[in-house]
Design a protein around this motif. Structure first.
Motif, short mmCIF file in Angstrom:
data_model
loop_
_atom_site.label_atom_id
_atom_site.label_comp_id
_atom_site.label_asym_id
_atom_site.label_seq_id
_atom_site.Cartn_x
_atom_site.Cartn_y
_atom_site.Cartn_z
N LYS A 31 27.25 -31.07 18.44
CA LYS A 31 28.41 -31.21 19.31
C LYS A 31 28.12 -32.25 20.38
O LYS A 31 26.99 -32.34 20.88
CB LYS A 31 28.77 -29.88 19.96
N ARG A 32 29.17 -33.00 20.74
CA ARG A 32 29.01 -34.02 21.77
C ARG A 32 28.75 -33.37 23.12
O ARG A 32 29.34 -32.35 23.45
CB ARG A 32 30.27 -34.88 21.87
N ASP A 55 29.57 -29.74 27.86
CA ASP A 55 30.45 -29.95 26.71
C ASP A 55 31.60 -30.84 27.15
O ASP A 55 32.34 -30.48 28.07
CB ASP A 55 30.97 -28.61 26.20
N ASN A 57 34.24 -31.80 25.38
CA ASN A 57 35.53 -31.57 24.73
C ASN A 57 36.60 -31.14 25.72
O ASN A 57 37.75 -31.56 25.60
CB ASN A 57 35.39 -30.52 23.61
N ASP A 58 36.24 -30.31 26.69
CA ASP A 58 37.22 -29.86 27.69
C ASP A 58 37.74 -31.03 28.52
O ASP A 58 38.93 -31.11 28.81
CB ASP A 58 36.62 -28.80 28.60
N GLU A 60 37.88 -34.18 27.63
CA GLU A 60 38.72 -34.99 26.75
C GLU A 60 40.09 -34.34 26.54
O GLU A 60 41.11 -35.02 26.56
CB GLU A 60 38.00 -35.17 25.42
N ASN A 61 40.13 -33.04 26.39
CA ASN A 61 41.40 -32.33 26.22
C ASN A 61 42.28 -32.45 27.45
O ASN A 61 43.50 -32.53 27.34
CB ASN A 61 41.16 -30.86 25.88
N LEU A 81 33.77 -40.90 24.12
CA LEU A 81 34.87 -40.08 24.61
C LEU A 81 36.14 -40.89 24.44
O LEU A 81 36.17 -42.06 24.81
CB LEU A 81 34.65 -39.80 26.10
N PRO A 85 41.10 -39.84 18.45
CA PRO A 85 39.97 -39.37 17.63
C PRO A 85 39.37 -40.45 16.73
O PRO A 85 38.15 -40.48 16.52
CB PRO A 85 40.58 -38.24 16.79
N LYS A 88 36.36 -42.52 18.23
CA LYS A 88 35.07 -41.91 18.57
C LYS A 88 33.98 -42.40 17.62
O LYS A 88 34.18 -42.48 16.41
CB LYS A 88 35.16 -40.39 18.52
#
Length: 136
Positions: A31-32, A55, A57-58, A60-61, A81, A85, A88
């Motif tokens: 995971k990134r 993390d 992902n949060d 980026e979201n 980032l 998608p 990436k």
């Protein structure tokens, strides 16, 4: 704990007595994450390194606005980032063979291909959003 990450630059920074930071795919989780490291000293000697992984992902979201394209690159121009998608693990320009080999040997991006995006360079004409290009 108990794992050897001596091949990672943030770990090398910690062992040399400096704080470090680094973006990469986790070698275990795949995971990134953004890694922060700091040396552990005792009586003037570096005993080890503490590492914290954030993390991303949060983050980026939170940027998920369909009207805005955002990307963040590392020092080699690899996009890690992005609100898109498909961007990436692509690069802003082709990497030299030496740079590609260095990145692959660090396991920074796992087995990602790291192919260049087809970037079209635009010329800045001095116009700014909301301004009249005619100068009125």
């Amino acid at each position: 704990m108990g794992r050897n990450f001596a091949f990672r630059p943030y770990f090398k920074d910690g062992l040399s007595g400096k704080a470090g930071r680094y973006f990469a795919l986790g070698t275990t989780s795949k995971k990134r994450g953004y890694f922060f490291s700091y040396p552990v000293h005792y009586r003037g000697k570096t005993l080890g390194v503490i590492v914290v992984k954030i993390d991303i992902n949060d983050i980026e979201n939170d940027w998920n606005d369909p009207l805005t394209d955002i990307l963040v690159t590392d020092e080699d121009g690899v996009i890690f980032l992005s609100t898109r998608p498909e961007w990436k693990f692509r690069t802003l320009a082709p990497l030299s063979q030496a740079d590609l080999q260095r990145i692959l040997s660090s396991l920074r991006y796992g087995e990602e291909a790291l192919e260049a995006l087809n970037v079209i360079r635009r010329k800045d004409r001095g116009w700014h959003r909301g301004c009249d290009p005619g100068g009125r």
